[in-house]
Motif scaffolding. Sequence first.
Motif, mmCIF file in Angstrom:
data_model
loop_
_atom_site.group_PDB
_atom_site.id
_atom_site.type_symbol
_atom_site.label_atom_id
_atom_site.label_comp_id
_atom_site.label_asym_id
_atom_site.label_seq_id
_atom_site.Cartn_x
_atom_site.Cartn_y
_atom_site.Cartn_z
ATOM 1 N N VAL A 3 0.853 -1.188 0.000
ATOM 2 C CA VAL A 3 0.000 0.000 0.000
ATOM 3 C C VAL A 3 0.889 1.237 0.000
ATOM 4 N N GLY A 4 0.657 2.139 -0.938
ATOM 5 C CA GLY A 4 1.466 3.350 -1.024
ATOM 6 C C GLY A 4 0.832 4.367 -1.939
ATOM 7 N N ASN A 5 1.650 5.329 -2.378
ATOM 8 C CA ASN A 5 1.155 6.424 -3.215
ATOM 9 C C ASN A 5 1.947 6.534 -4.519
ATOM 10 N N PRO A 6 1.963 5.493 -5.343
ATOM 11 C CA PRO A 6 2.708 5.591 -6.605
ATOM 12 C C PRO A 6 2.087 6.624 -7.531
ATOM 13 N N PHE A 7 2.959 7.381 -8.211
ATOM 14 C CA PHE A 7 2.500 8.393 -9.174
ATOM 15 C C PHE A 7 1.547 9.398 -8.529
ATOM 16 N N ASN A 8 1.742 9.645 -7.199
ATOM 17 C CA ASN A 8 0.913 10.590 -6.436
ATOM 18 C C ASN A 8 -0.550 10.184 -6.357
ATOM 19 N N LEU A 9 -0.836 8.902 -6.548
ATOM 20 C CA LEU A 9 -2.194 8.400 -6.377
ATOM 21 C C LEU A 9 -2.397 8.009 -4.918
ATOM 22 N N THR A 10 -3.504 8.431 -4.334
ATOM 23 C CA THR A 10 -3.737 8.208 -2.910
ATOM 24 C C THR A 10 -3.981 6.741 -2.604
ATOM 25 N N SER A 11 -3.208 6.199 -1.675
ATOM 26 C CA SER A 11 -3.400 4.866 -1.097
ATOM 27 C C SER A 11 -3.809 3.814 -2.122
ATOM 28 N N THR A 12 -2.880 3.458 -2.966
ATOM 29 C CA THR A 12 -3.093 2.397 -3.951
ATOM 30 C C THR A 12 -2.696 1.046 -3.349
#
Length: 463
Positions: free
Chosen positions: A184-193
């Motif tokens: 769970v993280g924020n790849p490409f500035n996408l919230t909580s992927t």
Amino acid sequence: MKKIASTFLIALFAGAITLGSYKLFFENTNYAIISHDEGQSVFNTSLTPTSPKGAGINEVDFSVAAENTVNAVVHVKNVTVSRTPHSLMDFFYGSGGSERPQVGTGSGVIISQDGYIVTNNHVISKANKLQVTLNNNKTYDAELIGTDPNTDIALIKIDAEGNLPYLAFGDSDDMKIGEWVLAVGNPFNLTSTVTAGIVSAKARDLGKNQSFIQTDAAVNPGNSGGALVNTNGDLIGINTAITSQTGSYVGYSFAVPSNIAKKVVDDILEYGNVQKGILGIKTLNINTPYAIEKGLNEIEGVYISGVEEGTGAEDAKLQEGDVIKKVDNIKVRKFADLTGYLSAKRPDDSVEVTIDRDGDEFTVPVLLKKRQTVIVPVMGLEVKNLTKEDNKKFKTKQGVKIVGVPETYRGYGLEGKVLLSVDNKEINDIEEARNLFGSISRYGKTSITMINENGERERLIFQ
């Protein structure tokens, strides 16, 4: 009456003739011929009922773990200010020039309801300002509490209203290869992927004597510092790196095990820096011609090529030629297994080490001790903590003594002097020295301040 009976018999007889004619002339009879054939294929079928959902991933429910995780994973923004030189004077002496802000992003994991957040050191390195955005889009300024460049772990903190959702550390030693995990993280500035995968390997060494969890859960730029959790929602790793020629995910990603991350966080909170306990052994690079010639590259375990003086290994009478097979019942197949487990230990902790000596196995307790010398990253200087004699001789209680210099820096007269600071940041012991050198850029300028036996201070700038 006789007339009725006669009519009935005629009708019955006519129906029988009609049915018989149909069976004989119109209906095709299928015959199955069964013969014994030695070449006939035989199929065994299982009578076990199958799930209407199918098999494998459909049987695993990630929704609860994902729901419990996304609100505890945050977006971390790192603002650094770099200076662009306008002249040769600016370039060589670092004065003047124009300032240019640069923004880096990553992820972090809330580990306490009062706002402590664990992330990667490379996410916040050299930050002039840190900002954290929660999953509800609220943004807060963050304070840097401490870092450990060697494990790439950093601890920051925000002050938010009320209690925050957080994740509890799980036991990464209990994790099994093939176990389902979520990244769970924020790849490409996408919230909580959220992405899913399995644990591909444990104790993976990427060349820095570190121990990583390898997974095939998709991790991309921006995931660094995010959470790796099991299907129960327990935090078992901090996503750190990927192996890719393009910089994007290609099937492999790596995470710092939770036991190591937790120990680093606890040390930072309790001591202000990381406390590392060592066995005190020397090992061989198993890929050298000598190791291959002697067959040491085929040994399952860690081959001891030497024992350091004044360490727990010496006290326990370990010796050259011993092979470490287990530590506290954790099987040791390679060096990363050993370093990964010991990274979660402190000085004065005792571990049970199982040794193979000439075919005989036995177990001995070994007391871990604090390392007195270390080779710092980037420059490769070997430094040691100051003794009381050093304090008196150099008239300082601060700094570390340079006792080894690589060939690159032999002409600068560094050996034997006391290193006081790096980039104007004071050094008190070898751990601080290692952390400070670990955080400097290989492509920028680095200044070091030293003192010699005459009490004279020297400052050198390395490009």
